[in-house]
Design an enzyme around this catalytic site. Sequence first.
Site, mmCIF file in Angstrom:
data_model
loop_
_atom_site.group_PDB
_atom_site.id
_atom_site.type_symbol
_atom_site.label_atom_id
_atom_site.label_comp_id
_atom_site.label_asym_id
_atom_site.label_seq_id
_atom_site.Cartn_x
_atom_site.Cartn_y
_atom_site.Cartn_z
ATOM 1 N N ASP A 25 0.842 -1.196 0.000
ATOM 2 C CA ASP A 25 0.000 0.000 0.000
ATOM 3 C C ASP A 25 0.878 1.248 0.000
ATOM 4 O OD1 ASP A 25 -2.389 1.752 0.621
ATOM 5 O OD2 ASP A 25 -3.311 -0.193 0.927
ATOM 6 N N HIS A 71 -3.909 5.873 3.065
ATOM 7 C CA HIS A 71 -4.564 4.645 2.614
ATOM 8 C C HIS A 71 -3.936 3.403 3.238
ATOM 9 C CE1 HIS A 71 -5.922 1.584 -0.321
ATOM 10 N NE2 HIS A 71 -6.899 2.423 -0.623
ATOM 11 N N SER A 99 -10.968 -1.285 -1.453
ATOM 12 C CA SER A 99 -9.711 -1.233 -0.688
ATOM 13 C C SER A 99 -9.946 -1.521 0.781
ATOM 14 C CB SER A 99 -9.071 0.153 -0.811
ATOM 15 O OG SER A 99 -8.347 0.290 -1.996
#
Length: 764
Positions: free
Chosen positions: A131, A205, A538
């Site tokens: 990520d 994220h 996600s």
Amino acid sequence: MASSTIVLLLFLSFPFISFAASQAAKTFIFRIDGGSMPSIFPTHYHWYSTEFAEESRIVHVYHTVFHGFSAVVTPDEADNLRNHPAVLAVFEDRRRELHTTRSPQFLGLQNQKGLWSESDYGSDVIIGVFDTGIWPERRSFSDLNLGPIPKRWRGVCESGARFSPRNCNRKIIGARFFAKGQQAAVIGGINKTVEFLSPRDADGHGTHTSSTAAGRHAFKASMSGYASGVAKGVAPKARIAAYKVCWKDSGCLDSDILAAFDAAVRDGVDVISISIGGGDGITSPYYLDPIAIGSYGAASKGIFVSSSAGNEGPNGMSVTNLAPWVTTVGASTIDRNFPADAILGDGHRLRGVSLYAGVPLNGRMFPVVYPGKSGMSSASLCMENTLDPKQVRGKIVICDRGSSPRVAKGLVVKKAGGVGMILANGASNGEGLVGDAHLIPACAVGSNEGDRIKAYASSHPNPIASIDFRGTIVGIKPAPVIASFSGRGPNGLSPEILKPDLIAPGVNILAAWTDAVGPTGLPSDPRKTEFNILSGTSMACPHVSGAAALLKSAHPDWSPAVIRSAMMTTTNLVDNSNRSLIDESTGKSATPYDYGSGHLNLGRAMNPGLVYDITNDDYITFLCSIGYGPKTIQVITRTPVRCPTTRKPSPGNLNYPSITAVFPTNRRGLVSKTVIRTATNVGQAEAVYRARIESPRGVTVTVKPPRLVFTSAVKRRSYAVTVTVNTRNVVLGETGAVFGSVTWFDGGKHVVRSPIVVTQMDTL
């Protein structure tokens, strides 16, 4: 052998020639037959570097899941090297994108009993997260009361900007960053004014997905008062290894992702969570898809790989990450919402959602305007520099969703002098709503409500409106609902393999966040928050990654395919109103193209009864069945393979937990297809299972034998499923398919269900 070495040496003796000096150089990935290295070279790196005038042109060298390298060359130079006898494949580096609390309870996880107790909360299982990195100071990554780092761990914590080995602990046991591909592809390299050249997360994220999968219990957690409670990941005691492959405003490059797979397998992770996909590689065949190649290398070593299904729904064939050795996860809602209603001057209250935490409107009414009334689509979308301040100053502005980030539209409204925003879905998003931490008073409404508000604004001489922010509500029904954005089937590469595999919570998920950016991620957002609420596949992917860690801890001998099977065959197909799962975009009943096998149910996955295992040889047979030759398959598998020469295998016979019967469009009349499945008993040694068939409409399904008997000596049984249909009469409907199931019962607590899909299409 000597002659082949001479051929190679003759080839290598020629200098690397540039056919067009004016061509722009770019990064290419080269898949090499590692066994062809001449003995005169001490390492593969020395061999590879002889092909180039400068060693600096090599970006990465791959050893573990992939033999080869990436390098910056011109397209003509890449074509020249393609003719090298040791080169199996050449593909251009491509850019991928990220697929961007209460969810553990919603999955049935409870303290002191069930899978959390049986697995000791995933203790000592190592999850590698590919990520944007990690913000290690968050409470979610505390190592309080964790035992020593597993002895099998071989990874490291790399140093870089604002990150050192001291930022790792017994929770974050590894952290690496992969920037060479980005540095080669981006003029000027990575923008260090907005990024950290280190594992530290500048985007948020990666911190969010890592804590979703394996965050520790963090009390008094919330995002500006929303979703307050105890934040925790699915596997709170699992260890985290962060692999930073995505960079703020730059995406994720295949060359770096492949290098991360190489490192993660070498380091010793048990699970890989990769909420990445799409981009330029959305329709690539498996042998040209580094995520598929890297994940095969991981799965072949016993590592479970979970990936996101993509956010391009609700369009058909929008699901990404299609390889059968990857578990592909779609997104669903949970039973928590953040209502914010649009109140119109005519008294109507229209349902919406928001995470706005600033000064509320307190019932005050403002003029409301729709810029799209003039017919300018860019104005209706509230794009940058499209709003006339004279038209919107002091008003609530109706903006259409799409083309730019949702929160960025509010900033455009604010710059033009607007006081608030109502964000209206289009038909493609339907009634699917996502909460955002807006910078101005704003809410999102569904397509129908948006049309009503626009009609009111255009028909009333003095339209006015307000927004009522109502905080957090739990116990919402129905839930789960398939998120409108979640990637949908069918599988565009291998329609015989149903994708997505299953769905998990992916809407309005609370998890840890970075200090580098505010909750909107906009440069102009100065707010800091320990937790943020995000939506996307996600967010769904790390729920399944954490679930895999729990199952791996409870059942260390289970293979990646068995873990996936346990999750897929025990899913829920009804919501908390005990009704069939609903598609958020249409409000109608969903299908396996939307949810795969169903919604993750960890309470049942721990003890599935029967499972469907798949070996490396099975995957190779599958690749042969879809027309790949041995050399092409070797691009994926690293080692030479042989395909059957007597009879071509059927892709439908891969021992997958779902069944899809695909008939060519030119087959008219009565047709049939038989697939074989082999079930392994992981429940009580002495067991008898009976089949129950739910045939798709207009289709006949038979199962032979209809009864499976297992003993302590016989743990595996095979059965055949025959699908018969008259293609002249069957009505496939809007989806182009009809759906059913085969379910095995043992008369006790085990219910082992596989969806059946019947369709007509021509495979690529």
